[in-house]
Design a protein around this motif. Structure first.
Motif, short mmCIF file in Angstrom:
data_model
loop_
_atom_site.label_atom_id
_atom_site.label_comp_id
_atom_site.label_asym_id
_atom_site.label_seq_id
_atom_site.Cartn_x
_atom_site.Cartn_y
_atom_site.Cartn_z
N ARG A 70 5.48 -6.70 2.43
CA ARG A 70 4.14 -7.18 2.13
C ARG A 70 3.24 -7.13 3.37
N ARG A 73 2.34 -3.57 4.42
CA ARG A 73 1.34 -2.97 3.54
C ARG A 73 -0.02 -3.64 3.69
N ALA A 77 -3.53 -1.85 4.54
CA ALA A 77 -4.73 -2.07 3.73
C ALA A 77 -5.91 -2.48 4.60
N GLU A 86 -8.65 -4.48 -3.35
CA GLU A 86 -7.60 -3.85 -4.16
C GLU A 86 -6.37 -3.56 -3.32
N GLY A 87 -6.57 -3.05 -2.10
CA GLY A 87 -5.43 -2.76 -1.22
C GLY A 87 -4.68 -4.01 -0.82
N ASP A 90 -2.67 -5.14 -3.80
CA ASP A 90 -1.54 -4.22 -3.99
C ASP A 90 -0.42 -4.56 -3.00
N SER A 94 2.74 -5.37 -5.38
CA SER A 94 3.69 -4.28 -5.59
C SER A 94 5.07 -4.53 -4.98
N GLN A 187 4.95 0.09 -11.92
CA GLN A 187 3.68 0.57 -11.38
C GLN A 187 2.52 0.29 -12.34
N SER A 190 1.79 -3.35 -12.18
CA SER A 190 1.07 -3.64 -10.94
C SER A 190 -0.41 -3.29 -11.09
N ARG A 191 -0.71 -2.14 -11.68
CA ARG A 191 -2.10 -1.70 -11.85
C ARG A 191 -2.89 -2.70 -12.69
N ILE A 194 -3.29 -6.14 -10.76
CA ILE A 194 -4.28 -6.04 -9.69
C ILE A 194 -5.70 -6.12 -10.26
#
Length: 204
Positions: A70, A73, A77, A86-87, A90, A94, A187, A190-191, A194
């Motif tokens: 986490r 990432r 981001a 959004e990043g 994610d 994710s 995935q 996750s989309r 988010i």
């Protein structure tokens, strides 16, 4: 010798994870753990020292990697801009869904039990060891959402975390359709999550 010790420790952790998920922390005895792991009580004492330490280690072996993922990432981001909402989401969502996919349902049930069981020691351990991760994300989100007070931001982040836990447990109405891989399903989840979180965080 080192390999044998690792295998013994891993067997104990696997057995404890399964039993804690099924029966809860309080209802599971060390004798049940040793029986399932096919080891003696001395092995548990040697590797963990106490039941409380065993519970903590069950969490640590799953959550350390997820937390590191986490934060890595999140750094990526933020490198793309501090307003990359959004990043940031994610980076938070994710890795958790990936953990759920890799460990199956046992650890996810343990997470749910951690929310409902009055285990003060476990809550303190998780807060002390992983609280900084949540604070890093809260700070990053506050940069994106300066109109929110700290209290309001934490309310909304708490709801995002709750929705994420629900998605990790795969309790929802949406089931993985035939022919779709577990990874593709995660995935997709996750989309959607988010997008849902962005709308909730940006709501007036």
């Amino acid at each position: 010798m080192a390999t044998a010790q690792f295998n013994t420790k891993d067997r104990i952790l696997n057995a404890a994870e399964t039993l804690f998920a099924t029966h809860g922390f309080m209802a599971t005895s060390l004798r049940e753990v040793t029986s399932k792991a096919q080891v003696n009580i001395a092995a548990v004492n040697y590797h963990f020292g106490s039941k409380e330490n065993l519970i903590n280690e069950v969490f640590r072996r799953r959550m350390d990697d997820m937390s590191a993922n986490r934060l890595a990432r999140l750094e990526q981001a933020l490198a793309q801009g501090k307003n990359n909402l959004e990043g940031i989401l994610d980076a938070f969502i994710s890795p958790a869904l990936a953990l759920a996919g890799s460990t199956g349902t046992a650890f996810i049930r343990i997470l749910a039990r951690a929310y409902v069981e009055e285990n003060v020691g476990l809550r303190e351990y998780v807060s002390k060891r992983y609280g900084h991760v949540l604070r890093e994300f809260a700070h990053a989100l506050s940069e994106c959402l300066p109109e929110l007070s700290k209290q309001e931001l934490y309310w909304r982040l708490d709801f995002v975390a709750g929705a994420l836990t629900y998605a990790m447990a795969d309790f929802g109405l949406i089931r993985r359709p035939p022919g779709r891989s577990e990874q593709a399903h995660r995935q997709e989840a996750s989309r959607h999550l988010i997008a849902f979180a962005i709308a909730g965080l940006r709501a007036p």
